[in-house]
Design a protein around this motif. Structure first.
Motif, PDB file in Angstrom:
ATOM      1  N   ARG A   1      98.141  30.409 -82.094  1.00 15.75           N
ATOM      2  CA  ARG A   1      98.680  29.765 -83.297  1.00 15.75           C
ATOM      3  C   ARG A   1      98.017  28.415 -83.516  1.00 15.75           C
ATOM      4  O   ARG A   1      97.631  28.068 -84.623  1.00 15.75           O
ATOM      5  N   ASN A   2      97.881  27.623 -82.453  1.00 16.76           N
ATOM      6  CA  ASN A   2      97.264  26.301 -82.595  1.00 16.76           C
ATOM      7  C   ASN A   2      95.815  26.411 -83.055  1.00 16.76           C
ATOM      8  O   ASN A   2      95.372  25.635 -83.904  1.00 16.76           O
ATOM      9  N   PHE A   3      95.085  27.377 -82.523  1.00  9.72           N
ATOM     10  CA  PHE A   3      93.692  27.570 -82.939  1.00  9.72           C
ATOM     11  C   PHE A   3      93.637  28.025 -84.394  1.00  9.72           C
ATOM     12  O   PHE A   3      92.833  27.528 -85.186  1.00  9.72           O
ATOM     13  N   ALA A   4      94.526  28.934 -84.779  1.00 10.18           N
ATOM     14  CA  ALA A   4      94.561  29.403 -86.172  1.00 10.18           C
ATOM     15  C   ALA A   4      94.925  28.270 -87.122  1.00 10.18           C
ATOM     16  O   ALA A   4      94.376  28.172 -88.223  1.00 10.18           O
ATOM     17  N   ALA A   5      95.830  27.405 -86.709  1.00 16.17           N
ATOM     18  CA  ALA A   5      96.297  26.327 -87.585  1.00 16.17           C
ATOM     19  C   ALA A   5      95.361  25.128 -87.619  1.00 16.17           C
ATOM     20  O   ALA A   5      95.205  24.492 -88.655  1.00 16.17           O
TER      21      ALA A   5
ATOM     22  N   ASP B   1      91.994  24.870 -85.753  1.00 21.92           N
ATOM     23  CA  ASP B   1      90.564  25.169 -85.643  1.00 21.92           C
ATOM     24  C   ASP B   1      89.752  24.014 -85.058  1.00 21.92           C
ATOM     25  O   ASP B   1      88.649  23.721 -85.493  1.00 21.92           O
ATOM     26  N   SER B   2      90.324  23.351 -84.066  1.00 22.87           N
ATOM     27  CA  SER B   2      89.637  22.242 -83.406  1.00 22.87           C
ATOM     28  C   SER B   2      88.999  22.728 -82.113  1.00 22.87           C
ATOM     29  O   SER B   2      89.304  23.812 -81.610  1.00 22.87           O
ATOM     30  N   ALA B   3      88.122  21.895 -81.557  1.00 27.11           N
ATOM     31  CA  ALA B   3      87.476  22.241 -80.291  1.00 27.11           C
ATOM     32  C   ALA B   3      88.509  22.371 -79.173  1.00 27.11           C
ATOM     33  O   ALA B   3      88.436  23.281 -78.347  1.00 27.11           O
ATOM     34  N   VAL B   4      89.483  21.477 -79.163  1.00 28.24           N
ATOM     35  CA  VAL B   4      90.525  21.515 -78.122  1.00 28.24           C
ATOM     36  C   VAL B   4      91.373  22.773 -78.274  1.00 28.24           C
ATOM     37  O   VAL B   4      91.662  23.458 -77.285  1.00 28.24           O
ATOM     38  N   SER B   5      91.779  23.096 -79.512  1.00 32.59           N
ATOM     39  CA  SER B   5      92.623  24.286 -79.711  1.00 32.59           C
ATOM     40  C   SER B   5      91.845  25.553 -79.368  1.00 32.59           C
ATOM     41  O   SER B   5      92.418  26.499 -78.820  1.00 32.59           O
ATOM     42  N   LYS B   6      90.554  25.581 -79.646  1.00 41.85           N
ATOM     43  CA  LYS B   6      89.743  26.750 -79.297  1.00 41.85           C
ATOM     44  C   LYS B   6      89.646  26.900 -77.777  1.00 41.85           C
ATOM     45  O   LYS B   6      89.786  28.001 -77.240  1.00 41.85           O
ATOM     46  N   LYS B   7      89.441  25.775 -77.093  1.00 33.70           N
ATOM     47  CA  LYS B   7      89.350  25.804 -75.623  1.00 33.70           C
ATOM     48  C   LYS B   7      90.638  26.359 -75.017  1.00 33.70           C
ATOM     49  O   LYS B   7      90.616  27.210 -74.135  1.00 33.70           O
TER      50      LYS B   7
ATOM     51  N   GLN C   1      88.918  34.495 -71.854  1.00 32.33           N
ATOM     52  CA  GLN C   1      87.604  34.922 -72.327  1.00 32.33           C
ATOM     53  C   GLN C   1      86.745  33.700 -72.595  1.00 32.33           C
ATOM     54  O   GLN C   1      87.246  32.576 -72.667  1.00 32.33           O
ATOM     55  N   GLU C   2      85.452  33.934 -72.777  1.00 32.90           N
ATOM     56  CA  GLU C   2      84.523  32.835 -72.979  1.00 32.90           C
ATOM     57  C   GLU C   2      84.155  32.618 -74.436  1.00 32.90           C
ATOM     58  O   GLU C   2      83.663  31.546 -74.791  1.00 32.90           O
ATOM     59  N   ARG C   3      84.369  33.644 -75.285  1.00 30.83           N
ATOM     60  CA  ARG C   3      83.984  33.524 -76.695  1.00 30.83           C
ATOM     61  C   ARG C   3      85.043  34.146 -77.584  1.00 30.83           C
ATOM     62  O   ARG C   3      85.659  35.153 -77.239  1.00 30.83           O
ATOM     63  N   MET C   4      85.171  33.518 -78.758  1.00 27.44           N
ATOM     64  CA  MET C   4      86.058  34.046 -79.780  1.00 27.44           C
ATOM     65  C   MET C   4      85.760  33.243 -81.043  1.00 27.44           C
ATOM     66  O   MET C   4      85.674  32.023 -80.993  1.00 27.44           O
ATOM     67  N   SER C   5      85.596  33.934 -82.163  1.00 28.75           N
ATOM     68  CA  SER C   5      85.293  33.209 -83.398  1.00 28.75           C
ATOM     69  C   SER C   5      86.550  32.637 -84.045  1.00 28.75           C
ATOM     70  O   SER C   5      86.520  31.552 -84.617  1.00 28.75           O
ATOM     71  N   SER C   6      87.659  33.363 -83.961  1.00 30.64           N
ATOM     72  CA  SER C   6      88.932  32.888 -84.517  1.00 30.64           C
ATOM     73  C   SER C   6      90.076  33.642 -83.847  1.00 30.64           C
ATOM     74  O   SER C   6      89.862  34.701 -83.244  1.00 30.64           O
TER      75      SER C   6
END
Length: 197
Positions: free
Chosen positions: A141-145, A147-153, A161-166
């Motif tokens: 949810r945080n990454f979707a809302a 889209d920051s480097a921290v939320s992606k990490k 996992q090591e990769r994800m676009s969204s």
């Protein structure tokens, strides 16, 4: 005076999650969504599911004070009135802000401000069966809302996992969204079963 019902809140949560999943399926079945459209649809879905879960947790905490303030009074080591309205209960939980928690561990800490650690609600949230769903719900949810480097990490850590676009791109594959929602709905059913009212 209005009284909150944990049982009703849990039932409403399950119904609302079903509606959200139905929305997502209708979008998918329309055949008009591009791959990116579908990912965005799943981004929006995880945000909505999170919102419903927040509402469930706040409703549970309000009801635990509103329905019987003796546990809250004992936990806080001070006497609170026996009958407090919903708005007062929300203020005791949220103060001047809004209800928020930082992931599963933050939710447990928030719950333990209202009831003792041995209470059935924090025990339910701590249960290992719900760990992955709660960790993923918050991080995705945080990454979707944001889209920051921290939320992606944090999202990558939550899904290991090591990769994800969204978030949406990850959730739309292999029934991952359904898996999270099934776990959360099961938790809501267990909450409903355990709740005294």
């Amino acid at each position: 005076m209005r009284k909150k019902s944990i049982k009703r809140a849990a039932s409403t949560f399950r119904d609302n999650v079903d509606e959200i999943l139905s929305f997502t399926q209708r979008g998918k079945a329309s055949g008009t969504l591009t791959d990116m459209d579908e990912s965005w649809c799943y981004d929006l879905t995880i945000i909505r599911v999170y919102r419903e879960f927040e509402d469930l947790m706040l409703s549970c905490l309000v009801a635990l004070i509103n329905g019987d303030s003796t546990t809250f009074s004992s936990h806080k080591k001070r006497k609170f009135p026996d009958h407090m309205n919903v708005e007062v209960c929300e203020y005791l939980i949220c103060g001047d802000g809004y209800f928020d928690f930082a992931g599963r561990s933050g939710l447990i800490s928030t719950i333990k401000k209202v009831v003792p650690a041995a209470h059935w609600l924090p025990n339910m949230v701590r249960h290992a069966a719900y760990t992955d769903a709660l960790d993923r719900l918050s991080a995705l949810r945080n990454f979707a809302a944001h889209d920051s480097a921290v939320s992606k990490k944090r999202a990558l850590e939550a899904i290991d996992q090591e990769r994800m676009s969204s978030s949406g791109a990850w959730l739309k594959k292999h029934g991952r969204l359904d898996t999270i929602c099934i776990s959360l709905k099961d938790m809501a059913q267990q909450i409903e079963n355990a709740a005294p009212f």
